[in-house]
Design an enzyme around this catalytic site. Structure first.
Site, PDB file in Angstrom:
ATOM      1  N   ASP A   1      11.678   2.042  -2.841  1.00  0.00           N
ATOM      2  CA  ASP A   1      10.521   1.325  -2.794  1.00  0.00           C
ATOM      3  C   ASP A   1      10.347   0.293  -1.639  1.00  0.00           C
ATOM      4  O   ASP A   1      10.999  -0.532  -1.437  1.00  0.00           O
ATOM      5  CB  ASP A   1      10.303   0.403  -4.027  1.00  0.00           C
ATOM      6  CG  ASP A   1       9.142  -0.133  -4.287  1.00  0.00           C
ATOM      7  OD1 ASP A   1       8.322  -0.490  -3.445  1.00  0.00           O
ATOM      8  OD2 ASP A   1       8.878  -0.957  -5.625  1.00  0.00           O
TER       9      ASP A   1
ATOM     10  N   SER B   1      -6.414   1.908   8.175  1.00  0.00           N
ATOM     11  CA  SER B   1      -7.349   2.753   7.676  1.00  0.00           C
ATOM     12  C   SER B   1      -8.745   2.548   8.405  1.00  0.00           C
ATOM     13  O   SER B   1      -8.778   1.223   8.973  1.00  0.00           O
ATOM     14  CB  SER B   1      -7.559   2.672   6.092  1.00  0.00           C
ATOM     15  OG  SER B   1      -8.833   3.254   5.697  1.00  0.00           O
TER      16      SER B   1
ATOM     17  N   TYR C   1      -8.938  -2.604  -1.320  1.00  0.00           N
ATOM     18  CA  TYR C   1      -8.504  -1.781  -0.459  1.00  0.00           C
ATOM     19  C   TYR C   1      -8.809  -2.056   1.151  1.00  0.00           C
ATOM     20  O   TYR C   1      -7.683  -2.279   1.870  1.00  0.00           O
ATOM     21  CB  TYR C   1      -8.732  -0.315  -0.765  1.00  0.00           C
ATOM     22  CG  TYR C   1      -8.198   0.751   0.183  1.00  0.00           C
ATOM     23  CD1 TYR C   1      -6.635   1.044  -0.087  1.00  0.00           C
ATOM     24  CD2 TYR C   1      -8.773   1.335   1.271  1.00  0.00           C
ATOM     25  CE1 TYR C   1      -6.144   2.022   0.755  1.00  0.00           C
ATOM     26  CE2 TYR C   1      -8.245   2.306   2.114  1.00  0.00           C
ATOM     27  CZ  TYR C   1      -6.895   2.771   1.918  1.00  0.00           C
ATOM     28  OH  TYR C   1      -6.272   3.666   2.827  1.00  0.00           O
TER      29      TYR C   1
END
Length: 250
Positions: free
Chosen positions: A62, A141, A154
């Protein structure tokens, strides 16, 4: 080979862009530490690389916390003796929806993975990358560079990744280069999270209509861009957030 003698850690490499990148980097000579929360997926990617003559190991971790990132870095050092490339690619998304319907717990988990993940990777990896005059790449992104309705959580996490890239590039120059890629909508499992069920038929044609190249990206598009940015060929490029977007920002 463009990555001969390099050792790379790639997070989120059990599928999608990270998997494509792990395979591509190995083809170019890198030894790869394939990191994913899903250990079986990580091992499958690593095995595919080994089956084709490459060098790879799998690590289940993780990466939202420092411990998981240290586990990945230590695996590279123990197995391959050094670390020269890190691609902090692991990410989470949520479906496009109005702010009133958003879930704060989901936002916080995205923050953990999309922001604390690469930040903690930098904490774990930078001393080793500096020793090798290496490179760090972050998957940001297009949503970190531009906005659209129903995507505030996001976008906020990816905007943070964009600025983290710039801040780390300044802090660790000239020893380590730090860049990001900013993908347009890409055919990965994450894309199905953005547009589940019937939303896909409604939203994806609109997304494609806004991309001059008239298609969604594929993972290999991102892997090829990543390959250039982490390679020694990009030796004067740092602090850059590269849109891999088919012309969407034109």
């Amino acid at each position: 080979m463009r990555l001969k003698d390099e050792v790379a850690v790639i997070t989120g490499a059990g599928s999608g862009m990270g998997q494509a990148g792990a395979i591509r980097f190995a083809q170019e000579g890198a030894a790869v530490v394939v990191v994913d929360l899903n250990g079986e997926a990580a091992e499958k990617t690593a095995q595919d690389i080994r089956n084709n003559g490459g060098r790879a190991i799998a690590v289940a971790a993780d990466i939202s916390g420092l411990e998981g990132n240290e586990k990945a870095v230590n695996a590279a050092l123990e197995e391959f003796g050094k670390l020269s490339i890190v691609w902090a690619n692991a990410g989470l998304a949520t479906k496009v929806q109005p702010l009133a319907d958003a879930d704060e717990a989901v936002f916080r988990r995205m923050q953990d993975v999309n922001v604390y993940g690469p930040w903690n990777m930098a904490r774990a990896a930078m001393p080793h990358l500096a020793k090798e005059k290496g490179s760090m790449l972050i998957t940001a992104s297009l949503s970190g560079l531009t906005a659209r309705p129903g995507n505030s959580a996001y976008s906020a996490t990816k905007g943070a990744a964009v600025q983290l890239t710039r801040a780390l590039a300044i802090e660790f120059a000239p020893d380590v280069r730090v860049n990001s890629i900013c993908p347009v909508a890409t055919q990965t499992p994450m894309q199905d999270v953005f547009t589940p069920g019937g939303l896909k038929d409604e939203i994806q044609p609109k997304i494609i209509a806004g991309i001059p190249m008239q298609r969604l990206a594929v993972p290999e598009d991102m892997a090829n861009a990543a390959l250039f940015l982490v390679s020694r060929e990009a030796g004067m490029i740092t602090g850059h957030n590269l849109p891999v977007d088919g012309g969407s920002l034109c």
